[in-house]
Design a protein around this motif. Structure first.
Motif, PDB file in Angstrom:
ATOM      1  N   ARG A  17       0.856  -1.186   0.000  1.00  0.00           N
ATOM      2  CA  ARG A  17       0.000   0.000   0.000  1.00  0.00           C
ATOM      3  C   ARG A  17       0.893   1.237   0.000  1.00  0.00           C
ATOM      4  O   ARG A  17       1.863   1.324   0.738  1.00  0.00           O
ATOM      5  CB  ARG A  17      -0.886  -0.013   1.245  1.00  0.00           C
ATOM      6  CG  ARG A  17      -1.835   1.183   1.301  1.00  0.00           C
ATOM      7  CD  ARG A  17      -2.921   0.984   2.330  1.00  0.00           C
ATOM      8  NE  ARG A  17      -3.741  -0.144   1.909  1.00  0.00           N
ATOM      9  CZ  ARG A  17      -4.288  -1.027   2.758  1.00  0.00           C
ATOM     10  NH1 ARG A  17      -4.129  -0.904   4.044  1.00  0.00           N
ATOM     11  NH2 ARG A  17      -5.009  -2.032   2.301  1.00  0.00           N
ATOM     12  N   ILE A  43      -5.723  10.625  -5.455  1.00  0.00           N
ATOM     13  CA  ILE A  43      -6.885   9.842  -5.036  1.00  0.00           C
ATOM     14  C   ILE A  43      -8.148  10.423  -5.680  1.00  0.00           C
ATOM     15  O   ILE A  43      -8.979   9.692  -6.209  1.00  0.00           O
ATOM     16  CB  ILE A  43      -7.040   9.855  -3.494  1.00  0.00           C
ATOM     17  CG1 ILE A  43      -5.766   9.367  -2.810  1.00  0.00           C
ATOM     18  CG2 ILE A  43      -8.248   9.041  -3.055  1.00  0.00           C
ATOM     19  CD1 ILE A  43      -5.418   7.932  -3.090  1.00  0.00           C
ATOM     20  N   THR A  72      -4.810  -0.250  -7.538  1.00  0.00           N
ATOM     21  CA  THR A  72      -6.202   0.159  -7.389  1.00  0.00           C
ATOM     22  C   THR A  72      -6.232   1.364  -6.468  1.00  0.00           C
ATOM     23  O   THR A  72      -5.428   1.461  -5.528  1.00  0.00           O
ATOM     24  CB  THR A  72      -7.085  -0.958  -6.794  1.00  0.00           C
ATOM     25  OG1 THR A  72      -6.588  -1.312  -5.504  1.00  0.00           O
ATOM     26  CG2 THR A  72      -7.106  -2.184  -7.697  1.00  0.00           C
ATOM     27  N   SER A  74      -8.749   3.402  -3.958  1.00  0.00           N
ATOM     28  CA  SER A  74     -10.011   3.402  -3.237  1.00  0.00           C
ATOM     29  C   SER A  74     -10.267   4.816  -2.721  1.00  0.00           C
ATOM     30  O   SER A  74      -9.584   5.273  -1.798  1.00  0.00           O
ATOM     31  CB  SER A  74      -9.987   2.425  -2.057  1.00  0.00           C
ATOM     32  OG  SER A  74     -11.175   2.574  -1.298  1.00  0.00           O
ATOM     33  N   ASP A  76     -13.070   5.881  -1.257  1.00  0.00           N
ATOM     34  CA  ASP A  76     -13.723   5.797   0.053  1.00  0.00           C
ATOM     35  C   ASP A  76     -12.729   5.516   1.171  1.00  0.00           C
ATOM     36  O   ASP A  76     -12.826   6.091   2.254  1.00  0.00           O
ATOM     37  CB  ASP A  76     -14.805   4.719   0.060  1.00  0.00           C
ATOM     38  CG  ASP A  76     -15.991   5.074  -0.820  1.00  0.00           C
ATOM     39  OD1 ASP A  76     -16.178   6.276  -1.132  1.00  0.00           O
ATOM     40  OD2 ASP A  76     -16.729   4.146  -1.217  1.00  0.00           O
ATOM     41  N   GLU A  77     -11.765   4.635   0.913  1.00  0.00           N
ATOM     42  CA  GLU A  77     -10.788   4.273   1.939  1.00  0.00           C
ATOM     43  C   GLU A  77      -9.519   5.109   1.866  1.00  0.00           C
ATOM     44  O   GLU A  77      -8.610   4.935   2.675  1.00  0.00           O
ATOM     45  CB  GLU A  77     -10.472   2.783   1.841  1.00  0.00           C
ATOM     46  CG  GLU A  77     -11.697   1.934   2.133  1.00  0.00           C
ATOM     47  CD  GLU A  77     -11.445   0.457   1.942  1.00  0.00           C
ATOM     48  OE1 GLU A  77     -10.291   0.046   1.680  1.00  0.00           O
ATOM     49  OE2 GLU A  77     -12.423  -0.306   2.052  1.00  0.00           O
ATOM     50  N   ARG A  78      -9.451   6.002   0.868  1.00  0.00           N
ATOM     51  CA  ARG A  78      -8.326   6.925   0.686  1.00  0.00           C
ATOM     52  C   ARG A  78      -6.999   6.181   0.672  1.00  0.00           C
ATOM     53  O   ARG A  78      -6.089   6.478   1.450  1.00  0.00           O
ATOM     54  CB  ARG A  78      -8.336   7.986   1.777  1.00  0.00           C
ATOM     55  CG  ARG A  78      -9.588   8.811   1.776  1.00  0.00           C
ATOM     56  CD  ARG A  78      -9.656   9.663   2.992  1.00  0.00           C
ATOM     57  NE  ARG A  78     -10.297  10.917   2.675  1.00  0.00           N
ATOM     58  CZ  ARG A  78     -10.361  11.933   3.488  1.00  0.00           C
ATOM     59  NH1 ARG A  78      -9.802  11.876   4.667  1.00  0.00           N
ATOM     60  NH2 ARG A  78     -10.964  13.038   3.133  1.00  0.00           N
ATOM     61  N   ARG A  79      -6.909   5.223  -0.251  1.00  0.00           N
ATOM     62  CA  ARG A  79      -5.686   4.437  -0.304  1.00  0.00           C
ATOM     63  C   ARG A  79      -5.418   3.938  -1.719  1.00  0.00           C
ATOM     64  O   ARG A  79      -6.303   3.906  -2.563  1.00  0.00           O
ATOM     65  CB  ARG A  79      -5.733   3.273   0.670  1.00  0.00           C
ATOM     66  CG  ARG A  79      -6.698   2.191   0.283  1.00  0.00           C
ATOM     67  CD  ARG A  79      -6.700   1.092   1.313  1.00  0.00           C
ATOM     68  NE  ARG A  79      -7.183  -0.142   0.710  1.00  0.00           N
ATOM     69  CZ  ARG A  79      -7.761  -1.089   1.382  1.00  0.00           C
ATOM     70  NH1 ARG A  79      -7.914  -0.976   2.686  1.00  0.00           N
ATOM     71  NH2 ARG A  79      -8.165  -2.179   0.781  1.00  0.00           N
ATOM     72  N   ASP A  81      -3.455   0.547  -3.478  1.00  0.00           N
ATOM     73  CA  ASP A  81      -2.853  -0.764  -3.269  1.00  0.00           C
ATOM     74  C   ASP A  81      -2.241  -1.259  -4.566  1.00  0.00           C
ATOM     75  O   ASP A  81      -2.810  -1.062  -5.647  1.00  0.00           O
ATOM     76  CB  ASP A  81      -3.905  -1.765  -2.793  1.00  0.00           C
ATOM     77  CG  ASP A  81      -4.331  -1.512  -1.363  1.00  0.00           C
ATOM     78  OD1 ASP A  81      -3.465  -1.629  -0.472  1.00  0.00           O
ATOM     79  OD2 ASP A  81      -5.514  -1.192  -1.138  1.00  0.00           O
TER      80      ASP A  81
END
Length: 117
Positions: A17, A43, A72, A74, A76-79, A81
């Motif tokens: 990550r 993001i 990927t 995300s 919503d998850e602010r990440r 990977d």
């Protein structure tokens, strides 16, 4: 600089990550008003992960148009990977496609042989 696999990975395996603080577009412009930001991962249009001061190995993934990693995002998850895009052998450099937009907004150019666009 680069990151290299310490063990084999099959396609689809999670590799890591992206690490760094979340910053807004305004913060990014304030921080990098005199330099090209090299380690930002977008993001959303107004939110970035800033890996500039990170020592995490994902910061050292280099560009290759045909890299062995996919990512990927995300929102919503602010990440972000990273996953193996193909089989990766121990000792292989870990790379992903930064995308054309990265190079259009940068004073740098891709390393020789890493991009044919």
């Amino acid at each position: 600089m680069g990151a290299f696999a310490v063990e084999a990975a099959q396609p689809g395996r999670w590799v890591g990550r992206y690490q760094g603080p979340l910053i807004s577009l305004d913060e990014q412009q304030d921080l990098y008003y005199e330099t090209d930001p090299e380690y930002l991962f977008q993001i959303t249009p107004d939110l970035y992960i800033d890996g500039n001061l990170s020592e995490h190995f994902t910061r050292f993934f280099n560009h290759d148009q045909r890299g062995n990693l996919n990512f990927t995002v995300s929102v919503d998850e602010r990440r972000v990977d990273f996953f193996a895009a193909s089989a990766i052998a121990p000792g292989s450099e870990l790379c992903f496609d930064y995308g054309v937009g990265y190079w259009l907004g940068s004073a740098a150019s891709p390393a020789n042989g890493s991009d044919s666009r």
